[in-house]
Scaffold this active site. Structure first.
Site, short mmCIF file in Angstrom:
data_model
loop_
_atom_site.label_atom_id
_atom_site.label_comp_id
_atom_site.label_asym_id
_atom_site.label_seq_id
_atom_site.Cartn_x
_atom_site.Cartn_y
_atom_site.Cartn_z
N ASP A 1 -3.04 -1.54 5.70
CA ASP A 1 -3.29 -0.69 4.53
C ASP A 1 -4.33 -1.41 3.66
O ASP A 1 -4.14 -2.57 3.29
CB ASP A 1 -1.98 -0.48 3.75
CG ASP A 1 -1.89 0.89 3.09
OD1 ASP A 1 -0.87 1.58 3.29
OD2 ASP A 1 -2.85 1.26 2.39
N GLU B 1 -6.98 7.96 2.69
CA GLU B 1 -6.06 8.80 1.91
C GLU B 1 -6.89 9.42 0.80
O GLU B 1 -7.50 8.69 0.01
CB GLU B 1 -4.91 8.00 1.33
CG GLU B 1 -3.90 8.87 0.61
CD GLU B 1 -3.10 8.13 -0.45
OE1 GLU B 1 -1.98 8.55 -0.75
OE2 GLU B 1 -3.62 7.11 -0.99
N HIS C 1 5.47 7.46 2.88
CA HIS C 1 6.26 6.72 1.89
C HIS C 1 6.14 7.31 0.49
O HIS C 1 6.80 6.84 -0.45
CB HIS C 1 5.80 5.26 1.87
CG HIS C 1 4.38 5.14 1.42
ND1 HIS C 1 3.32 5.63 2.17
CD2 HIS C 1 3.83 4.67 0.28
CE1 HIS C 1 2.19 5.43 1.51
NE2 HIS C 1 2.47 4.86 0.36
N ASP C 2 5.29 8.35 0.34
CA ASP C 2 5.11 9.00 -0.96
C ASP C 2 5.73 10.40 -1.00
O ASP C 2 5.67 11.06 -2.04
CB ASP C 2 3.61 9.16 -1.26
CG ASP C 2 2.92 7.84 -1.58
OD1 ASP C 2 1.70 7.76 -1.39
OD2 ASP C 2 3.62 6.90 -2.00
O1 TEU Z 1 -0.90 7.23 -3.20
C1 TEU Z 1 -1.82 8.01 -3.89
C2 TEU Z 1 -1.22 9.25 -4.33
O2 TEU Z 1 -1.86 10.23 -4.40
C3 TEU Z 1 0.17 9.22 -4.66
O3 TEU Z 1 0.36 8.49 -5.76
C4 TEU Z 1 0.68 10.58 -4.92
O4 TEU Z 1 0.01 11.21 -5.90
C5 TEU Z 1 2.05 10.52 -5.34
O5 TEU Z 1 2.69 9.59 -4.69
C6 TEU Z 1 2.67 11.82 -5.04
O6 TEU Z 1 3.86 11.78 -5.63
C7 TEU Z 1 -1.35 5.96 -2.80
C8 TEU Z 1 -0.20 5.24 -2.12
O7 TEU Z 1 0.15 5.96 -0.97
C9 TEU Z 1 0.93 5.17 -3.12
O8 TEU Z 1 2.10 4.64 -2.54
C10 TEU Z 1 0.48 4.31 -4.28
O9 TEU Z 1 1.47 4.33 -5.25
C11 TEU Z 1 -0.82 4.84 -4.86
O10 TEU Z 1 -1.78 5.20 -3.89
C12 TEU Z 1 -1.48 3.76 -5.70
O11 TEU Z 1 -1.91 2.72 -4.87
#
Ligand code: TEU
Length: 570
Positions: free
Chosen positions: A98, A265, A337-338
């Site tokens: 990542d 992403e 994970h989000d």
């Molecule tokens: O996520 C970006 C992102 O868009 C998320 O924050 C999303 O908006 C949110 O989770 C939806 O609920 C990336 C990573 O995947 C995330 O884990 C990090 O928190 C974020 O960037 C900041 O690095």
């Protein structure tokens, strides 16, 4: 467009904190992953993507990095990492790291230097601006722009030492790097080569479409009832984003003569953006993660969950399938994970948990693109409704709760809105067996284990040929065995049907009909020219003995999904 090398690959995402703990400290680690590499090889995945394992104060569980060339001691050592990489490669799999370079941790030496004084050589490595004219520094409204952060509150933090604000689109402990500064980009490319020289096979790039900002930093439009302005027009796919992605490709990936996987992403990216990012001729990225389909059940915000509208979900995924049919390449995912667990969100995590998990896998994995499996998805793991706010750990969730309660919302209502939507639903420990703590740790887990692990776990699933696990093995293997899946075209069917998800894939003389009942009642799918499918071969089904297609259509039981193959009728 020729199909890329990764067209037959399936990627498995590991969230190291929650995968497997080898030393009993309650947090997953690299040796825990090493202990389970054979499980992943048995599942049949081709690439492993590790969420961040670099040194970090863990303000956002590692997406806040303080050293890009190391391993956080909670996860292990560089030696552990090298051993993991070797064991992955020995089993014919690849490993993707990542890359989090839109922002660093506020403890990264670059930021420590940058905030030390206004004339520090690294001041311009981040976004520093004076308070808004006419406002008392540090008071609401004094921020240089009115943008709202992803984690509630403003996107600017006031720094007493130098009397200026710094930009942080996420938490105040994740200051944004200034990619306008060529020294910053050069450093990023150098650390990427450092890991590629160590033998990794690619990068998943965190919010990579946010690294180019509109340098005039204009205020954003304020929606009715919103506290902050919408900054997205100023940093989502900003003015120099494609210049930066092409430069990165030149400075990093073009220097290696081996296949390297890159996935960006990109929240807010459109189909047109994706064509620009992933057109091989433009030499930017292999694929992106788009967010449209994981927003179809959002009301005004993600905390305002709405019942699933299957037609809306299908429309979105169809748009991406068709939009990237001749140029570019899709990533395919339900979970990460989000996101809350798809079987709870788009499936049925009660009576039909196993069937619906398999049905969701079938309709996603037989589409055109590279599928991603998030840890536990292959077991049909469900959301975990943590009973109190104290048991939540996710910064986004906790800051949302605090902000909502601070403006008078009823804590019980806020908790009720958090439970189905929180990112922590995806972050509870992996279920290895039915023992206490699901075999994840011999210590106290950093976050609660879903009590249904006694039923839903890898040991039980591997031993049960009819489990979700083995269905995932089959769809993953099919992608390698059936060229029509990797390379065929895509034609939606029954687009307006509120219960059935159906589409055709065609390649040369082969035609594949994928049809799934995503409801809890029997249906007859009125497939066009269904009589032409009566002699078709059943390629895969999630319930035994599917009804053969008839001239009236295809009978499907609740959450039944089937793929039929036949020689193409010209
Ligand atoms: O996520 C970006 C992102 O868009 C998320 O924050 C999303 O908006 C949110 O989770 C939806 O609920 C990336 C990573 O995947 C995330 O884990 C990090 O928190 C974020 O960037 C900041 O690095």
């Amino acid at each position: 467009m020729a199909t890329p090398w990764f067209a037959t690959s399936t990627v498995y995402q590991i969230y190291p904190r929650s995968f497997a703990d080898s030393n009993g400290d309650g947090v997953g680690d690299l040796r825990g992953i090493i202990e389970h590499v054979d499980y992943l090889a048995h599942l049949g995945v081709d690439v492993l993507w590790l969420s961040p394992i670099y040194p970090s104060p863990q303000d956002d569980n590692g997406y806040d990095i303080s050293d890009y060339r190391g391993i956080d001691p909670v996860f292990g050592t560089l030696d552990d990492f090298d051993e993991l990489l070797t064991s992955v490669h020995d089993r014919g799999m690849k490993l993707v790291m990542d890359l989090v370079v839109n922002h660093t941790s506020d403890l990264h030496p670059w930021f420590v230097e940058s905030r030390s004084s206004r004339d520090n050589p690294k001041r311009d490595w981040y976004w520093w601006r004076p308070p808004r004219e006419g406002f008392e520094p540090g008071t609401p409204g004094a921020e240089p722009t009115n943008w709202g952060s992803f984690f509630s509150g403003p996107t600017w933090a006031f720094d007493e030492t130098t009397g200026e604000y710094y930009l942080h689109l996420f938490s105040r402990r994740q200051p944004d790097l200034n990619w306008e500064n060529p020294a910053v980009r050069a450093e990023v490319y150098d650390l990427m080569r450092w890991w590629l020289d160590r033998g990794i096979d690619g990068f998943r790039m965190d919010v990579i479409n946010m690294v180019s900002k509109d340098v005039t930093l204009p205020d954003g439009p304020v929606r009715p009832g919103a506290e902050y302005g919408d900054g997205w027009p100023s940093f989502i796919c900003g003015p120099r984003i494609h210049e930066f992605m092409a430069e990165m490709h030149l400075e990093v990936f073009d220097r290696y003569d081996r296949p390297i996987l890159t996935v960006g992403e990109t929240p807010g990216a459109t189909v047109d953006d994706a064509r620009l990012f992933t057109d091989p001729a433009r030499r930017e990225l292999d694929m992106i993660f788009q967010f449209e389909h994981v927003g179809v059940d959002h009301g005004l915000t993600k905390w305002d969950q709405q019942p699933l509208d299957l037609v809306r979900l299908k429309r979105s995924l169809d748009r991406w399938q068709i939009g990237l049919a001749d140029t570019g390449w899709n990533s395919l995912y339900w979970d990460n994970h989000d996101q809350p667990r798809a079987v709870s969100r788009f499936g049925d995590d009660g009576e039909h948990r196993v069937r619906s998990a398999k049905a969701l896998a079938t309709v996603l994995h037989l589409q055109r693109g590279t599928p991603y499996v998030y840890q536990g998805e292959e077991l049909g793991m469900t959301n975990t409704w943590l009973p109190t706010i104290d048991e939540y750990r996710d910064i986004e969730t906790l800051r949302h709760y605090a902000a909502a309660v601070a403006v008078g919302a009823d804590p019980a209502d806020v908790l009720a809105s958090i439970q189905p939507a929180s990112r922590d639903n995806a972050r509870t420990p992996m279920h290895w067996d039915a023992s206490p703590h699901a075999g994840f740790t011999s210590g106290e887990p950093w976050i609660g284990v879903n009590p249904n692990h006694t039923e839903i776990n890898a040991a039980a699933a591997v031993a049960d040929d009819d489990s979700v696990f083995h269905h995932y093995r089959r769809v993953i293997a099919l992608r390698r065995a059936e060229p029509v899946i990797a390379a065929g075209d895509y034609t939606p069917q029954l687009r307006d049907d509120p219960n059935v998800y159906a589409y055709l894939r065609r390649l040369d003389d082969v035609e594949l009909l994928v049809v799934a009942n995503l409801s809890s009642h029997d249906v007859v799918a009125p497939i066009e020219q269904a009589q032409q499918w009566t002699d078709a071969e059943m390629l895969i089904g999630n319930i035994g003995d599917p009804a053969a297609p008839t001239a009236d259509g295809i009978e499907l039981r609740p959450w039944e999904a089937v793929a039929w193959r036949r020689a193409r009728v010209r």
